[in-house]
Motif scaffolding. Structure first.
Motif, PDB file in Angstrom:
ATOM      1  N   GLN A  66       0.376  -1.404   0.408  1.00  0.00           N
ATOM      2  CA  GLN A  66      -0.075   0.041  -0.004  1.00  0.00           C
ATOM      3  C   GLN A  66       1.025   1.520   0.054  1.00  0.00           C
ATOM      4  N   ARG A  67       1.869   1.215   0.086  1.00  0.00           N
ATOM      5  CA  ARG A  67       2.960   1.866   0.126  1.00  0.00           C
ATOM      6  C   ARG A  67       3.249   2.847  -1.175  1.00  0.00           C
ATOM      7  N   TYR A  68       3.888   1.949  -2.111  1.00  0.00           N
ATOM      8  CA  TYR A  68       3.896   2.221  -3.394  1.00  0.00           C
ATOM      9  C   TYR A  68       3.076   2.212  -5.130  1.00  0.00           C
ATOM     10  N   LEU A  69       2.497   0.308  -4.035  1.00  0.00           N
ATOM     11  CA  LEU A  69       0.904   0.638  -5.217  1.00  0.00           C
ATOM     12  C   LEU A  69       1.422  -0.163  -5.757  1.00  0.00           C
ATOM     13  N   MET A  70       2.852  -1.261  -5.681  1.00  0.00           N
ATOM     14  CA  MET A  70       3.360  -2.489  -6.653  1.00  0.00           C
ATOM     15  C   MET A  70       2.479  -4.109  -6.859  1.00  0.00           C
ATOM     16  N   PRO A  71       1.936  -4.091  -7.659  1.00  0.00           N
ATOM     17  CA  PRO A  71       1.905  -5.477  -8.418  1.00  0.00           C
ATOM     18  C   PRO A  71       2.089  -6.749  -7.619  1.00  0.00           C
ATOM     19  N   ASP A  72       1.463  -7.934  -7.420  1.00  0.00           N
ATOM     20  CA  ASP A  72       1.538  -8.846  -6.858  1.00  0.00           C
ATOM     21  C   ASP A  72       1.524  -9.793  -7.757  1.00  0.00           C
ATOM     22  N   ASN A  73       2.890  -9.626  -8.236  1.00  0.00           N
ATOM     23  CA  ASN A  73       2.741 -10.468  -9.187  1.00  0.00           C
ATOM     24  C   ASN A  73       2.361 -12.595  -9.660  1.00  0.00           C
ATOM     25  N   MET A  74       2.733 -12.279  -8.461  1.00  0.00           N
ATOM     26  CA  MET A  74       2.649 -14.077  -8.519  1.00  0.00           C
ATOM     27  C   MET A  74       0.780 -14.496  -7.704  1.00  0.00           C
ATOM     28  N   GLU A  75       0.517 -13.517  -7.080  1.00  0.00           N
ATOM     29  CA  GLU A  75      -0.927 -13.401  -6.604  1.00  0.00           C
ATOM     30  C   GLU A  75      -1.968 -13.243  -8.630  1.00  0.00           C
ATOM     31  N   THR A  76      -1.367 -12.478  -9.074  1.00  0.00           N
ATOM     32  CA  THR A  76      -1.765 -12.163 -10.365  1.00  0.00           C
ATOM     33  C   THR A  76      -1.741 -13.264 -11.608  1.00  0.00           C
ATOM     34  N   ILE A  77      -0.772 -14.122 -11.473  1.00  0.00           N
ATOM     35  CA  ILE A  77      -0.182 -15.183 -12.085  1.00  0.00           C
ATOM     36  C   ILE A  77      -1.335 -16.121 -11.656  1.00  0.00           C
ATOM     37  N   LYS A  78      -1.506 -16.412 -10.473  1.00  0.00           N
ATOM     38  CA  LYS A  78      -2.509 -17.260 -10.212  1.00  0.00           C
ATOM     39  C   LYS A  78      -4.538 -16.587 -10.639  1.00  0.00           C
ATOM     40  N   ALA A  79      -5.006 -15.719 -10.032  1.00  0.00           N
ATOM     41  CA  ALA A  79      -6.461 -15.113 -10.401  1.00  0.00           C
ATOM     42  C   ALA A  79      -6.100 -15.300 -12.193  1.00  0.00           C
ATOM     43  N   THR A  80      -5.081 -14.995 -13.063  1.00  0.00           N
ATOM     44  CA  THR A  80      -4.684 -14.837 -14.351  1.00  0.00           C
ATOM     45  C   THR A  80      -5.743 -16.892 -14.697  1.00  0.00           C
ATOM     46  N   ASP A  81      -4.502 -17.088 -13.980  1.00  0.00           N
ATOM     47  CA  ASP A  81      -5.061 -18.663 -14.018  1.00  0.00           C
ATOM     48  C   ASP A  81      -6.762 -19.108 -13.700  1.00  0.00           C
ATOM     49  N   VAL A  82      -6.757 -19.024 -13.118  1.00  0.00           N
ATOM     50  CA  VAL A  82      -8.840 -19.118 -12.598  1.00  0.00           C
ATOM     51  C   VAL A  82      -9.567 -19.136 -13.645  1.00  0.00           C
ATOM     52  N   LEU A  83      -9.285 -17.311 -13.771  1.00  0.00           N
ATOM     53  CA  LEU A  83     -10.373 -16.535 -15.004  1.00  0.00           C
ATOM     54  C   LEU A  83     -10.130 -17.225 -15.925  1.00  0.00           C
ATOM     55  N   ALA A  84      -9.028 -16.903 -16.651  1.00  0.00           N
ATOM     56  CA  ALA A  84      -8.573 -17.545 -18.116  1.00  0.00           C
ATOM     57  C   ALA A  84      -9.465 -19.080 -18.420  1.00  0.00           C
ATOM     58  N   LYS A  85      -9.251 -19.996 -17.353  1.00  0.00           N
ATOM     59  CA  LYS A  85     -10.032 -21.013 -17.557  1.00  0.00           C
ATOM     60  C   LYS A  85     -11.846 -20.830 -17.336  1.00  0.00           C
ATOM     61  N   GLU A  86     -12.715 -19.389 -16.962  1.00  0.00           N
ATOM     62  CA  GLU A  86     -13.285 -19.835 -17.079  1.00  0.00           C
ATOM     63  C   GLU A  86     -14.213 -18.797 -18.252  1.00  0.00           C
ATOM     64  N   GLY A  87     -12.958 -18.203 -19.228  1.00  0.00           N
ATOM     65  CA  GLY A  87     -13.319 -17.372 -20.035  1.00  0.00           C
ATOM     66  C   GLY A  87     -13.429 -15.904 -20.436  1.00  0.00           C
ATOM     67  N   PHE A  88     -12.694 -15.562 -18.773  1.00  0.00           N
ATOM     68  CA  PHE A  88     -12.541 -14.552 -19.160  1.00  0.00           C
ATOM     69  C   PHE A  88     -11.600 -13.818 -20.482  1.00  0.00           C
ATOM     70  N   ILE A  89     -11.624 -12.932 -20.475  1.00  0.00           N
ATOM     71  CA  ILE A  89      -9.979 -11.744 -21.323  1.00  0.00           C
ATOM     72  C   ILE A  89      -9.580 -11.293 -19.956  1.00  0.00           C
TER      73      ILE A  89
END
Length: 178
Positions: A104-127
């Motif tokens: 919350q200080r620098y607002l840097m993205p968390d790549n590992m959590e983003t990869i996890k979310a992308t994997d699940v959502l892409a399989k559910e048909g999200f772009i």
């Protein structure tokens, strides 16, 4: 000459994405969106359908523009997945910008959590449009997970420091074909 591009099965005629978070009023936002000629407008789901004096932010986004809800406020993959599913249930479609930010200080993205979310959502048909820190190996992992594109951070959010990650972004552009 037209500079169209396709992500998923959606064609866009402008590469400019405009966010909705910093406008003084919804009417001013609508005016800026129309002047920008953008195709893609990002909006945090937590800002939609709120009881504001000006009404619902979504009613100020022109119908000709593609809504790209984002998961702003998500601190882990599970929260991002929940927000994305809610956006689709609210009728926002299958486009989703994943933002997972624990710092919350620098607002840097968390790549590992983003990869996890992308994997699940892409399989559910999200772009999935994942917002990520510019790391080549993580960008490749996002593509493997099904990301429709990658959206690397260029400079810390709200820092007014300009394009600080130019060299890293050039590496991503040179190395990836999503």
């Amino acid at each position: 000459m037209s500079d169209t591009f396709t992500i998923g099965n959606t064609n866009f005629s402008s590469r400019l994405l405009v966010g909705t978070g910093k406008f003084a009023s919804y009417p001013l936002m609508k005016e800026a969106l129309e002047a920008s000629h953008t195709d893609i407008v990002t909006v945090a789901l937590r800002r939609a359908n709120t009881a504001q004096s000006e009404g619902d932010i979504l009613s100020y986004i022109p119908d000709t523009m593609h809504l790209l809800p984002n998961t702003s406020g998500a601190r882990n993959a599970e929260e991002a997945i929940r927000i994305a599913r809610m956006a689709r249930e609210l009728g926002c479609g299958n486009l989703i910008k994943i933002e997972v930010i624990q710092d919350q200080r620098y607002l840097m993205p968390d790549n590992m959590e983003t990869i996890k979310a992308t994997d699940v959502l892409a399989k559910e048909g999200f772009i999935v449009f994942p917002y990520m820190s510019p790391n080549l190996m993580d960008a490749k992992r996002l593509v493997e997970a099904g990301a429709g594109c990658v959206m690397p951070l260029a400079s810390p959010i709200g820092s007014n420091r300009g394009l600080e990650a130019k060299g890293l972004i050039e590496i991503l552009i040179d190395s990836l074909q999503v």
